[in-house]
Design a protein around this motif. Structure first.
Motif, PDB file in Angstrom:
ATOM      1  N   LYS A  22       0.798  -1.226   0.000  1.00 38.33           N
ATOM      2  CA  LYS A  22       0.000   0.000   0.000  1.00 38.33           C
ATOM      3  C   LYS A  22       0.833   1.281   0.000  1.00 38.33           C
ATOM      4  O   LYS A  22       0.606   2.198   0.779  1.00 38.33           O
ATOM      5  N   PHE A  23       1.832   1.337  -0.868  1.00 37.05           N
ATOM      6  CA  PHE A  23       2.511   2.612  -1.089  1.00 37.05           C
ATOM      7  C   PHE A  23       2.524   2.906  -2.580  1.00 37.05           C
ATOM      8  O   PHE A  23       2.162   2.053  -3.408  1.00 37.05           O
ATOM      9  N   GLY A  24       2.922   4.118  -2.943  1.00 37.04           N
ATOM     10  CA  GLY A  24       2.809   4.559  -4.322  1.00 37.04           C
ATOM     11  C   GLY A  24       4.112   4.506  -5.088  1.00 37.04           C
ATOM     12  O   GLY A  24       5.175   4.180  -4.543  1.00 37.04           O
ATOM     13  N   ARG A  25       4.008   4.833  -6.369  1.00 41.62           N
ATOM     14  CA  ARG A  25       5.229   5.007  -7.165  1.00 41.62           C
ATOM     15  C   ARG A  25       6.016   6.170  -6.598  1.00 41.62           C
ATOM     16  O   ARG A  25       7.234   6.140  -6.534  1.00 41.62           O
ATOM     17  N   TRP A  26       5.299   7.213  -6.158  1.00 42.10           N
ATOM     18  CA  TRP A  26       5.897   8.352  -5.477  1.00 42.10           C
ATOM     19  C   TRP A  26       5.160   8.583  -4.166  1.00 42.10           C
ATOM     20  O   TRP A  26       3.930   8.463  -4.110  1.00 42.10           O
ATOM     21  N   ASN A  27       5.915   8.935  -3.119  1.00 42.83           N
ATOM     22  CA  ASN A  27       5.351   9.047  -1.777  1.00 42.83           C
ATOM     23  C   ASN A  27       5.978  10.273  -1.112  1.00 42.83           C
ATOM     24  O   ASN A  27       7.201  10.368  -1.020  1.00 42.83           O
ATOM     25  N   GLY A  28       5.136  11.201  -0.683  1.00 44.21           N
ATOM     26  CA  GLY A  28       5.653  12.452  -0.150  1.00 44.21           C
ATOM     27  C   GLY A  28       5.229  12.698   1.277  1.00 44.21           C
ATOM     28  O   GLY A  28       4.256  12.116   1.767  1.00 44.21           O
ATOM     29  N   SER A  29       5.975  13.582   1.937  1.00 47.07           N
ATOM     30  CA  SER A  29       5.644  13.954   3.313  1.00 47.07           C
ATOM     31  C   SER A  29       6.119  15.368   3.588  1.00 47.07           C
ATOM     32  O   SER A  29       7.073  15.859   2.982  1.00 47.07           O
ATOM     33  N   GLY A  30       5.436  16.004   4.507  1.00 45.88           N
ATOM     34  CA  GLY A  30       5.807  17.339   4.952  1.00 45.88           C
ATOM     35  C   GLY A  30       5.060  17.647   6.227  1.00 45.88           C
ATOM     36  O   GLY A  30       4.410  16.766   6.811  1.00 45.88           O
ATOM     37  N   ALA A  31       5.135  18.880   6.679  1.00 54.54           N
ATOM     38  CA  ALA A  31       4.476  19.239   7.935  1.00 54.54           C
ATOM     39  C   ALA A  31       3.944  20.654   7.860  1.00 54.54           C
ATOM     40  O   ALA A  31       4.459  21.500   7.118  1.00 54.54           O
TER      41      ALA A  31
END
Length: 511
Positions: A284-293
């Motif tokens: 259950k993750f993507g080709r691209w996976n992003g994070s921020g705050a």
């Protein structure tokens, strides 16, 4: 090296210091461990008298770039880890002044014990890496203070002669603004001691972030390769107008799998994109996976959240916002949480939690396990990639924060690594409003015969292919420190005529 501070020449300790996460041949004559500024000064004076080159390290955890190994042969290692005082914490003005041996772990514990209302910025490297060491290498983290060298001032430096110099107002007696104003008057000198061999930084003031009223992390996924450029272009305006104040991290599918587990048992190397699709779907993750705050008042965070959703609409398949309460809920009730939100955290919680903590300035050891990607044995509780002969070479090119440029860089890196038999483990960081730093990991097992040579050939090919298209690294490993301008060489000859301090570090000596 001197009667008052003899060098350690124990064979085992020298062997450990000469070991990196890739093949090196440089020998180290001995190891010095001074305990004070004065002893460092004396070491440099004696080095000039005896003609012995000295290579300073803070904690030596420069994994992926050379660890403790000097670029040149025959140096004495100057280990500064025992010089580790936290000199001053100023809650009102939000800064801390530290010595080179102070680590992320030490500062985090210090702030916590004092109930400080300030957050540090942490990298995903070891909690035991040096704050000064990372800053002078221009490392980065996760919060609005993530560009580390942009948030320091007032350096105290030991020059190759043993003399002391200060940058900005730190070079002036009883200056009241040395810790809060970077430039002083006249030419700014700070940058001369970043990624250089012109001096040893012995003290530095680091600006800290006031803890916000409210903090919320956000994560997104996209299954499409082409989406990378689209959401880089969508996020850039939010970085430039201040809606997104933190760095933004984006990882490809290979890097996410690398963070979740070791190389899948039974698969052949390299793991090809079609095979990766199966693991992404299963976990259950993507080709691209992003994070921020998002940081601020609850109203500010709510507005930033609204703008982020609008900017990414139609460009990502899933976006989720987490705070301390919802993360705790996910940990306790992963199945109901998935049902309520559509986001499966049950398998990825172990990587989400440390990333969440990093966005609040909490160091973690969790990321070090990724260095064991192709090892046959699990990562130990006390990971040490040098000791455990993990193969790891990092290449860190920078692109403009434009979708087309970032997509071009990633395309070159992914195709070159796969062609050389390595998985393209790639992370991207929108480190400033206008630039994206890419970290390409070449991970392997040094105990497999021939892998050192294959990995370095892959590194050289990738470095050359990127340079041909105008993408150059923000940081170098010891195997690539072969540049330096004529002006820098002139400065080096002036401050270090005997070429005693860190010969070959970011500047190869020429006649």
């Amino acid at each position: 090296m001197s009667p008052s501070l003899p060098a350690d020449t124990d064979t085992q300790r020298l062997c450990e210091a000469q070991t990196a996460t890739f093949f090196t041949t440089q020998s180290i004559r001995g190891i010095l461990q001074p305990r004070s500024l004065e002893e460092v000064q004396e070491c440099m004076r004696e080095a000039n008298r005896s003609g012995t080159p000295v290579y300073p390290v803070s904690s030596g955890r420069n994994w992926g770039y050379g660890s403790r190994v000097p670029p040149a042969d025959g140096c004495v290692l100057l280990d500064l880890s025992r010089i580790n005082r936290i000199v001053e914490l100023n809650e009102r003005l939000g800064y801390v002044t530290v010595e080179p041996g102070v680590t992320q772990r030490q500062l985090f514990a210090f702030l916590k014990e004092r109930g400080s209302g300030l957050w540090m910025d942490a990298t995903g490297s070891s909690p035991d890496c040096s704050l000064i060491g990372n800053a002078v290498e221009r490392g980065f983290g996760h919060t609005p203070y993530g560009d580390h060298f942009a948030n320091v001032c007032g350096l105290q430096v030991v020059l190759p002669s043993g003399e002391i110099a200060g940058t900005g107002f730190a070079g002036m007696p009883q200056a009241k603004a040395a810790e809060v104003y970077r430039w002083g008057s006249g030419p700014s000198l700070d940058g001369l001691f970043s990624q250089s061999n012109l001096g040893i930084v012995m003290r530095m003031s680091i600006w800290l972030m006031p803890a916000p009223e409210y903090f919320q992390a956000w994560f997104f996924q996209s299954p499409e390769q082409k989406a990378l450029g689209e959401f880089i272009d969508a996020l850039r305006p939010l970085r430039m107008n201040g809606t997104l104040r933190s760095t933004v991290h984006i990882a490809n599918d290979y890097k996410v799998l690398n963070g979740l587990q070791q190389f899948p048992e039974g698969e052949t190397t390299p793991l090809m994109p079609e095979t990766m699709k199966g693991y992404a779907a299963k976990l259950k993750f993507g080709r691209w996976n992003g994070s921020g705050a998002l940081y601020g008042t609850r109203a500010q965070v709510a507005e930033a959240r609204r703008m982020l959703r609008r900017a990414l609409k139609g460009k990502v398949s899933k976006i989720q916002f987490l705070d301390d309460r919802t993360l705790a809920l996910a940990a306790r009730f992963s199945r109901p949480y998935r049902w309520a939100t559509g986001l499966d955290l049950s398998k990825t919680l172990e990587i989400v939690r440390p990333v969440f903590g990093l966005m609040k300035g909490e160091p973690t050891t969790a990321m070090l396990g990724s260095a064991y990607w192709r090892k046959k044995t699990p990562a130990p509780a006390d990971p040490n990639p040098d000791r455990d002969r993990c193969g790891l070479i990092w290449l860190a090119p920078v692109a403009p924060a434009e979708g087309a440029s970032v997509s071009e860089l990633v395309g070159i890196a992914e195709s070159t690594l796969l062609a050389h038999g390595f998985e393209p483990l790639i992370s991207l960081t929108m480190i400033t409003e206008r630039s994206v730093a890419c970290v390409i990991s070449i991970a392997y097992d040094r105990e497999v015969q021939g892998e050192d040579e294959r990995a370095m050939a892959c590194y050289r090919a990738t470095e050359a292919a990127l340079a041909e298209r105008g993408f150059y690294p923000y940081r170098l490993g010891i195997q690539s420190m072969n540049g330096g301008s004529a002006l820098l060489r002139t400065l080096k000859r002036a401050v270090d005529p005997n070429n005693i301090l860190a010969p070959g570090r970011y500047l190869q000596a020429k006649p």
